[in-house]
Design a protein around this motif. Structure first.
Motif: not given
Length: 224
Positions: A218-224
């Motif tokens: 379960s992966i959450v990606l946030g803008k770098s």
């Protein structure tokens, strides 16, 4: 005297029968422990807008782990081990995921049993030699199909999965949605342990671990 001996023998046999018949059930109900839910998208998404293009980083609320089934004297139960020690990056160009890698600290994966975890670390996964597991995207993924309203779509993703120092090509479906400024994704990869050189434990002959299981994420990606 003879009757007393026969009574004692009968009592011992009765206890043995109860132990064989009730033991696996008692293990599953009382000693196996509560298992966490399978990893997946949780809660409600708020939706998001704007371009997906850019560089992304795996957020701290991400998680990964495994699911395996085992049988104790006929009683089938599942075990799930999970960790939030997950890192990684992704790149989106023209609404297409062009690169992505997720890395998991295998030694930090924990179940309900410290003894099981110690066996997992030392005898099964040999985390001293193979401390991480990775999934790396190998083909572009079209993200233009992901709605802005927060609803979920299922998208096939191809990549290389590395476990126990062995790498195999895999394809699996990712559930993907937008939530605020983040991209959320979850899924599972079916694995045959021997494909990755992972040997099933044989320390306890009455516990049989099945040949296949799942790697879940379960992966959450946030803008770098």
């Amino acid at each position: 005297m003879r009757k007393r001996v026969l009574w004692i023998i009968g009592a011992v046999l009765a206890v043995a029968v109860i132990a064989v018949g009730v033991g696996p059930w008692a293990y599953a109900k009382f000693f196996h422990g509560d298992q966490p839910d399978a990893l997946g998208l949780s809660g409600a998404a708020t939706g998001g807008s704007g371009s997906l293009d850019g560089n992304w980083t795996v957020a701290p609320e991400s998680a990964a782990g495994y699911e395996v089934w085992e049988t104790l004297n006929g009683q089938r139960v599942f075990v799930r081990g999970q960790t939030q020690d997950v890192t990684g990056t992704a790149t989106v160009e023209d609404s297409t995921l062009s690169a992505g890698v997720v890395e998991v600290d295998v030694a930090s994966i924990a179940t309900d049993s410290e003894r099981r975890d110690a066996m997992f670390d030392m005898m099964i996964m040999n985390t001293g030699s193979f401390p991480t597991a990775t999934f790396e995207v190998t083909e572009p993924v079209d993200l233009s199909v992901v709605p802005e309203d927060g609803s979920t779509v299922s998208v096939p993703v191809s990549g290389k999965l590395t476990l126990h120092g062995q790498t195999r090509d895999v394809t699996t479906n990712f559930d993907i949605r937008r939530s605020g400024e983040n991209i959320e994704t979850a899924g599972a990869v079916d694995v045959a342990w021997t494909d990755y050189g992972v040997q099933k434990p044989t320390t306890f002959p009455n516990i049989v671990v099945e040949d296949a299981g799942q790697v879940q994420f379960s992966i959450v990606l946030g803008k770098s």
